[in-house]
Design an enzyme around this catalytic site. Sequence first.
Site, PDB file in Angstrom:
ATOM      1  N   HIS A  89      55.883  73.373  73.748  1.00 48.63           N
ATOM      2  CA  HIS A  89      55.829  72.505  72.566  1.00 48.63           C
ATOM      3  C   HIS A  89      54.563  71.635  72.619  1.00 48.63           C
ATOM      4  O   HIS A  89      53.854  71.467  71.614  1.00 48.63           O
ATOM      5  CB  HIS A  89      57.088  71.635  72.522  1.00 48.63           C
ATOM      6  CG  HIS A  89      57.332  70.979  71.202  1.00 48.63           C
ATOM      7  ND1 HIS A  89      58.395  70.127  70.976  1.00 48.63           N
ATOM      8  CD2 HIS A  89      56.658  71.025  70.025  1.00 48.63           C
ATOM      9  CE1 HIS A  89      58.345  69.694  69.725  1.00 48.63           C
ATOM     10  NE2 HIS A  89      57.308  70.224  69.133  1.00 48.63           N
ATOM     11  N   GLU A  92      51.395  73.833  72.007  1.00 50.98           N
ATOM     12  CA  GLU A  92      51.260  74.163  70.588  1.00 50.98           C
ATOM     13  C   GLU A  92      50.588  73.016  69.838  1.00 50.98           C
ATOM     14  O   GLU A  92      49.699  73.224  69.015  1.00 50.98           O
ATOM     15  CB  GLU A  92      52.637  74.458  69.997  1.00 50.98           C
ATOM     16  CG  GLU A  92      52.632  74.805  68.521  1.00 50.98           C
ATOM     17  CD  GLU A  92      54.042  74.949  67.947  1.00 50.98           C
ATOM     18  OE1 GLU A  92      54.316  75.974  67.327  1.00 50.98           O
ATOM     19  OE2 GLU A  92      54.858  74.024  68.148  1.00 50.98           O
ATOM     20  N   GLU A 170      58.415  64.240  65.403  1.00 54.80           N
ATOM     21  CA  GLU A 170      58.991  65.515  64.956  1.00 54.80           C
ATOM     22  C   GLU A 170      60.464  65.622  65.340  1.00 54.80           C
ATOM     23  O   GLU A 170      61.297  66.068  64.550  1.00 54.80           O
ATOM     24  CB  GLU A 170      58.203  66.683  65.567  1.00 54.80           C
ATOM     25  CG  GLU A 170      58.637  68.039  65.038  1.00 54.80           C
ATOM     26  CD  GLU A 170      57.825  69.193  65.615  1.00 54.80           C
ATOM     27  OE1 GLU A 170      58.233  70.344  65.424  1.00 54.80           O
ATOM     28  OE2 GLU A 170      56.788  68.935  66.253  1.00 54.80           O
TER      29      GLU A 170
END
Length: 309
Positions: A89, A92, A170
């Site tokens: 994560h 990315e 997020e």
Amino acid sequence: SRRCGLAAGRSYSGGGAYPSVSLTCPLPGVPKAVFAAAESRERFETRVTVLENGLRVASQNKFGQFCTVGILVNSGSRHEAKYLSGISHFLEKLAFSSTAQFGSKDEILLTLEKHGGICDCQASRDTIMYAVSADARGLDTVVNLLADVTLQPRLSDEEIEMTRMAIRFELEDLNMRPDPEPLLTEMIHAAAFRDNTVGLNRFCPVENTDKINRDVLHSYLSSYYTPERMVLAGVGIEHEHLVECARRYLLGVEPVWGSGQGRAVDSSVAQYTGGIIKVEKDMSDVSLGPTPIPELTHIMIGLESCSFL
């Protein structure tokens, strides 16, 4: 008997009346359609070349002014068993930040802009993909940039801190969002493959955001970002040109984390366990307007299937 052609004396706008036009016969007076055909199917076959270091180069030369090129790494959340959950994560979110050659993300975007290019990085359970779409004449620049982004990221303290903030936001957004599908997808994998491989969380847990730093990332990258686990793939370019670029920018390159051997890679086979995961959520304080969100139940069912390979 079947009649071809338009029926005479029917009104198009008459109350509910339709012209009796056959769907199986050509309309009268319309020239016969001529369809384009590929000259040779062989021109569009996927070609694969394996370099000396194990990197695979794959391409398909489809017609067009633009090409799409990507580096795909056999790496993802399923490989994080021996590491802190959430590394993929982080990677990315950190993609296309500053590198050895490019001082910032803005510099990368300006370089791509000269070739009408855009970039993207997506991490899944099995793969991390760094991709660029740009004018095919800028292939050298594109492959050079992709190699730099993949093997020479700076991972500065400031970039890592910004990534922590982005991931926290997020995660908060995921939990507040009325659409529960992203969370349901995580839960169904966690239930089906409990505590192993594809059942490991694709999103970084909140408690790990402060623990993941440059040393942790370098340790992971040294194990999984190796040539034999990478594919350079392109669509819309000559195969020989892509192989030439791969040799120039990806053969014998020393990654920023060094060429020392990392920890042994996780080659576990996914073990299907089955199970149920339930979460009760109070959505009474979440509202998109004057009316509260209705209290709905969302259910997802999954069955074991064959491997994606």
